[in-house]
Design an enzyme around this catalytic site. Structure first.
Site, short mmCIF file in Angstrom:
data_model
loop_
_atom_site.label_atom_id
_atom_site.label_comp_id
_atom_site.label_asym_id
_atom_site.label_seq_id
_atom_site.Cartn_x
_atom_site.Cartn_y
_atom_site.Cartn_z
N SER A 133 0.81 -1.22 0.00
CA SER A 133 0.00 0.00 0.00
C SER A 133 0.84 1.27 0.00
O SER A 133 0.34 2.36 -0.27
CB SER A 133 -0.94 0.02 1.21
OG SER A 133 -0.24 0.32 2.39
N LYS A 170 1.78 4.16 7.30
CA LYS A 170 0.94 4.97 6.41
C LYS A 170 1.38 6.44 6.50
O LYS A 170 2.15 6.84 7.37
CB LYS A 170 -0.54 4.87 6.82
CG LYS A 170 -1.18 3.51 6.60
CD LYS A 170 -1.39 3.20 5.14
CE LYS A 170 -2.14 1.89 4.93
NZ LYS A 170 -1.33 0.72 5.33
#
Length: 213
Positions: A133, A170
Site C-alpha cells: 500500500s 501509512k
C-alpha cells in the site's frame, strides 16, 4: 592495509557471532545483514579482511571464517573499545503492514548491522513490511524499514501507527476533527481513526533496507 568502515563492521559482526553463537556467519548472512545485492560483495570484503590479516578462511567450508591476528587476540582477551557512532546494530521486530493492518508481532527475530548514513533520523529498530500500500513512496513488500521511536508526528509524515493492537505504516493526515492514515497506492482505501479506537503513533519512518531477494 587499512580497513574501511564496512569491513570493520563486518569484522565486528564475525567476532560477535562467534562469541554468541559459537560459529561465524556465512557469506549469505553477511550479505543479508549489510544489504548487499549478492554474496560477491561479501566475498570482496572478506578477501580484504584476509589480506589485512584480520581473518583466515578454511577452504570448502560454508562457515570457514576464523579470526586471526589482533582480532583473535581481542576475542580471547577483550579490551575496552570506544563505541562507534557510524554503525548501527538494529533489531528486526516482526512485521508491519503496508496494506491492511496486521497483528503486532514485536518479538526480535534478528539483528542487522549497517551504516548510520542509510537513515535520518537515526532508527531504533527495523520492521519488515508486508503488503504494497506504500508502493508509490518506494516502500515494497519485504523491505525492512527503519523506525525512529517517538509518539509525536506531524501531518504529512510517514508513520508507524498502532490501531487496536495492530501495526501499520501509512502517511499521517491530521484534520480539524479527524485523523486519517493514507496509503500511497490507489488500490487501497484510507484508514480513518475512530474516536473509540485505541490509537497511538509508535514511530517515524526514517529509511529502508531492501534485502536481496
Amino acid at each position: 592495509m587499512g580497513l574501511t568502515d564496512t569491513q570493520q563492521a563486518i569484522l565486528a559482526l564475525i567476532a560477535e557471532r562467534i562469541e554468541t553463537d559459537g560459529v561465524p556467519p556465512s557469506q549469505t548472512e553477511i550479505a543479508r545483514a549489510f544489504g548487499f545485492k549478492g554474496v560477491r560483495a561479501a566475498q570482496y570484503h572478506l578477501e580484504a579482511l584476509e589480506q589485512a590479516g584480520a581473518i583466515r578462511r578454511v577452504p570448502g567450508q560454508a562457515r570457514g571464517i576464523r579470526l586471526a591476528g589482533a582480532a583473535a587476540h581481542a576475542r580471547a582477551a577483550p579490551a575496552e573499545e570506544p563505541v562507534r557512532d557510524d554503525v548501527l546494530r538494529l533489531p528486526v521486530l516482526g512485521r508491519v503492514a503496508a496494506g491492511l493492518p496486521i497483528g503486532a508481532d514485536i518479538g526480535s527475530d534478528d539483528f542487522v548491522v549497517l551504516d548510520r548514513v542509510f537513515f535520518s533520523p537515526s532508527p531504533d529498530y527495523l520492521l519488515k513490511v508486508q503488503g504494497d500500500s506504500m508502493r508509490d513512496e518506494g516502500i515494497f513488500n519485504g523491505d525492512l524499514i527503519g523506525v525512529h521511536r517517538t509518539r509525536d508526528a506531524r501531518s504529512g509524515q510517514i508513520v508507524v501507527a498502532r490501531i487496536d493492537e495492530e501495526i501499520t505504516v501509512k502517511l499521517l493526515k491530521i484534520g480539524k476533527d479527524r485523523i486519517r492514515l493514507l496509503p500511497r497506492n490507489p488500490d487501497y482505501a484510507p484508514i480513518e481513526v475512530l474516536p473509540d479506537q485505541d490509537f497511538a503513533i509508535e514511530g517515524l519512518y526514517c529509511g529502508l533496507l531492501r534485502p536481496n531477494r
